[in-house]
Write an enzyme that holds these catalytic residues in place. Sequence first.
Site, PDB file in Angstrom:
ATOM      1  N   ASN A  62     -27.066 -67.175   2.177  1.00 53.19           N
ATOM      2  CA  ASN A  62     -27.695 -68.393   1.658  1.00 53.19           C
ATOM      3  C   ASN A  62     -26.752 -69.259   0.832  1.00 53.19           C
ATOM      4  OD1 ASN A  62     -30.987 -66.898   1.154  1.00 53.19           O
ATOM      5  ND2 ASN A  62     -30.155 -67.997   2.914  1.00 53.19           N
ATOM      6  N   TRP A  63     -25.560 -68.744   0.485  1.00 52.98           N
ATOM      7  CA  TRP A  63     -24.588 -69.559  -0.228  1.00 52.98           C
ATOM      8  C   TRP A  63     -24.126 -70.740   0.615  1.00 52.98           C
ATOM      9  CZ3 TRP A  63     -23.898 -69.022  -5.258  1.00 52.98           C
ATOM     10  CH2 TRP A  63     -24.162 -67.794  -5.862  1.00 52.98           C
ATOM     11  N   ARG A  94     -39.936 -75.289   5.762  1.00 51.47           N
ATOM     12  CA  ARG A  94     -40.820 -75.883   6.773  1.00 51.47           C
ATOM     13  C   ARG A  94     -42.185 -76.220   6.177  1.00 51.47           C
ATOM     14  NH1 ARG A  94     -39.832 -71.307  11.090  1.00 51.47           N
ATOM     15  NH2 ARG A  94     -38.726 -70.433   9.292  1.00 51.47           N
ATOM     16  N   SER A 144     -30.182 -64.397   0.172  1.00 47.72           N
ATOM     17  CA  SER A 144     -29.236 -63.562   0.900  1.00 47.72           C
ATOM     18  C   SER A 144     -27.803 -63.985   0.618  1.00 47.72           C
ATOM     19  CB  SER A 144     -29.507 -63.643   2.412  1.00 47.72           C
ATOM     20  OG  SER A 144     -29.008 -64.857   2.944  1.00 47.72           O
ATOM     21  N   ASP A 151     -40.066 -66.078   4.561  1.00 51.15           N
ATOM     22  CA  ASP A 151     -39.459 -67.163   5.320  1.00 51.15           C
ATOM     23  C   ASP A 151     -40.449 -68.314   5.500  1.00 51.15           C
ATOM     24  OD1 ASP A 151     -37.496 -68.464   6.712  1.00 51.15           O
ATOM     25  OD2 ASP A 151     -37.544 -67.176   8.466  1.00 51.15           O
ATOM     26  N   THR A 185     -33.893 -59.395  12.097  1.00 53.44           N
ATOM     27  CA  THR A 185     -33.790 -58.588  10.888  1.00 53.44           C
ATOM     28  C   THR A 185     -33.037 -59.294   9.772  1.00 53.44           C
ATOM     29  OG1 THR A 185     -31.764 -57.517  11.670  1.00 53.44           O
ATOM     30  CG2 THR A 185     -33.867 -56.456  12.227  1.00 53.44           C
ATOM     31  N   SER A 186     -32.153 -60.233  10.104  1.00 50.44           N
ATOM     32  CA  SER A 186     -31.433 -61.038   9.115  1.00 50.44           C
ATOM     33  C   SER A 186     -30.697 -60.208   8.070  1.00 50.44           C
ATOM     34  CB  SER A 186     -32.378 -62.039   8.426  1.00 50.44           C
ATOM     35  OG  SER A 186     -32.781 -63.036   9.337  1.00 50.44           O
ATOM     36  N   ARG A 242     -42.193 -60.082   8.372  1.00 46.00           N
ATOM     37  CA  ARG A 242     -41.446 -61.338   8.316  1.00 46.00           C
ATOM     38  C   ARG A 242     -42.391 -62.489   8.628  1.00 46.00           C
ATOM     39  NH1 ARG A 242     -35.354 -62.901   9.641  1.00 46.00           N
ATOM     40  NH2 ARG A 242     -35.547 -65.099   9.101  1.00 46.00           N
ATOM     41  N   ASN A 299     -40.407 -71.471   3.505  1.00 44.65           N
ATOM     42  CA  ASN A 299     -40.642 -72.401   2.395  1.00 44.65           C
ATOM     43  C   ASN A 299     -40.252 -73.829   2.752  1.00 44.65           C
ATOM     44  OD1 ASN A 299     -41.472 -70.240   0.826  1.00 44.65           O
ATOM     45  ND2 ASN A 299     -39.558 -70.086  -0.308  1.00 44.65           N
TER      46      ASN A 299
END
Length: 246
Positions: free
Chosen positions: A68-69, A24, A65, A20, A195-196, A188, A22
């Site tokens: 992410n679509w 930012r 994920s 996680d 947990t996503s 993470r 990228n």
Amino acid sequence: MAAHTQAPEPLPRHVAIVMDGNGRWAAKRGRPRAFGHRAGVEAVRRAVRAAGELGLTHLTLFGFSTENWRRPAEEIDALFDLLRRFVQADLDKLDAEGVRVRILGRRDNLNDDIQQIVENAEAQTRHNDRFHLAIAFNYGSRDELVRAARKMAAAAAAGELDPANLDEAGFGRFLDTADLPDVDLVIRTSGEQRTSNFLLWQAAYAEYVFIETLWPDFDKSILADCLAQYASRDRRFGAVKLNDPV
């Protein structure tokens, strides 16, 4: 965290990382998100190399994920293009180094060329067993569990499975991670603490380490520090030790 030059014992058998930060990382440099994703691929290369050097045998990385679509189309296209480039540039080297590559996640809604890339990567490295690299791509744990339940129901309907005899190990064989060990440690990056929808079944008893580092800055020393945190924890798996207070 203090710097470590080598991994302390005990080592986790299977480490999973939510990559996680990228976007930012790129924003802090006044660059588009795609720039951060390209830097993230370099961090993937460092992480895989570092994991092997530190003695790990199983590494799973969360790349894209099912949620992410919802991102902008141009960003999604850039992510898929990075997958193509990563496989084209790195697959032969990974194969030569004894790395087995597996792709976790749904495949039926991917473009034909991506499906072919995934199948080729798995087929080419299937014989390797020195190091296991899994990429969770178009992956969501709830989606995986639903797909597993469908496969299990189909097997039962075909008379290949007696539901009365199903146990946890049997159910696990219907998951994308069949034949992989349960996750011991989830890392993470970027300071987020959730947990996503990542490996919910496999990480049921995993230790979690949340770090502030943005993914493109991840390196061997940071991984070693995370492993040191893991080694310092007392894993009980629901049991009570004899000397514990009542």
